[in-house]
Design a protein around this motif. Structure first.
Motif, mmCIF file in Angstrom:
data_model
loop_
_atom_site.group_PDB
_atom_site.id
_atom_site.type_symbol
_atom_site.label_atom_id
_atom_site.label_comp_id
_atom_site.label_asym_id
_atom_site.label_seq_id
_atom_site.Cartn_x
_atom_site.Cartn_y
_atom_site.Cartn_z
ATOM 1 N N CYS A 107 -59.435 25.255 32.904
ATOM 2 C CA CYS A 107 -60.691 25.274 32.817
ATOM 3 C C CYS A 107 -61.247 25.526 31.490
ATOM 4 N N GLY A 108 -60.698 26.324 30.854
ATOM 5 C CA GLY A 108 -61.144 26.499 29.418
ATOM 6 C C GLY A 108 -60.526 25.554 28.307
ATOM 7 N N LEU A 109 -59.392 24.948 28.592
ATOM 8 C CA LEU A 109 -59.165 23.747 27.906
ATOM 9 C C LEU A 109 -60.086 22.756 27.944
ATOM 10 N N THR A 110 -60.696 22.209 28.940
ATOM 11 C CA THR A 110 -61.176 21.386 29.467
ATOM 12 C C THR A 110 -63.019 21.230 29.214
ATOM 13 N N LEU A 111 -63.458 22.392 28.767
ATOM 14 C CA LEU A 111 -64.868 22.920 28.790
ATOM 15 C C LEU A 111 -65.615 21.853 27.623
ATOM 16 N N THR A 112 -64.842 21.581 26.402
ATOM 17 C CA THR A 112 -65.343 20.845 25.462
ATOM 18 C C THR A 112 -65.568 19.449 25.885
ATOM 19 N N THR A 113 -64.606 18.674 26.641
ATOM 20 C CA THR A 113 -64.559 17.505 26.804
ATOM 21 C C THR A 113 -64.526 17.097 28.303
ATOM 22 N N LEU A 114 -65.418 17.610 29.136
ATOM 23 C CA LEU A 114 -65.434 17.841 30.248
ATOM 24 C C LEU A 114 -65.508 16.445 31.100
#
Length: 163
Positions: A107-114
């Motif tokens: 989830c932390g990896l994908t927060l910027t480009t959700l």
């Protein structure tokens, strides 16, 4: 000892990996793996699509999404990265992580480009749900409710008694 021997020793399940039962059923574990694989594919395609532009922020987001895809493939489907030397060691290390740690990582990896990484984010959510554990059965839930009700009656009786 060669680097390849070290890789095989790191990938071999040891006593710590065998004893670390996270309580996930086999079908849920495979559901998380398939969601990770689909998340990696969607991240790769969305990242490639983002890179076909002139805007530097879109290109940076596309490269980030393709790196997310690589990390997902590395952790969830190491057979897709068989030509990467450290793939088995990284997959073994990822398998030793607890479900809540995987959930926070994905989830932390994908927060910027959700938007492009929605399936990868869903993989993190699936691992987060597995970290919560199994739902209790109806009988134990009914016992807890009866115990709460009995405690409340005792408390109400104690409060009304001295008055």
């Amino acid at each position: 000892m060669s680097a390849q021997d070290e890789q095989f020793q790191a990938a071999a399940p040891g006593p710590a990996a065998a004893s670390a039962d996270d309580g996930m059923t086999w079908w849920y574990r495979w559901l998380c793996r398939m969601a990770g694989l689909l998340g990696g594919v969607s991240c790769a395609f969305a990242g490639l699509w983002n890179c076909v532009t002139i805007n530097p922020l879109n290109i940076a987001a596309g490269v980030w999404m393709m790196l997310n895809a690589f990390v997902l493939f590395l952790c969830e489907a190491p057979f897709c990265c068989q030509f990467v030397e450290f793939a088995n060691a990284a997959a073994a290390r990822a398998d030793r992580l607890r479900p809540w740690q995987k959930a926070a990582f994905y989830c932390g990896l994908t927060l910027t480009t959700l938007f492009g990484n929605a399936i990868a984010f869903a993989t993190g959510v699936l691992y987060g749900l597995s970290a919560l554990g199994k739902k209790g059965d109806a009988i134990s839930y009914a016992r807890i409710q009866q115990q709460k009700q009995a405690d409340e009656e005792k408390l109400a009786g104690a409060l009304e008694g001295p008055a």
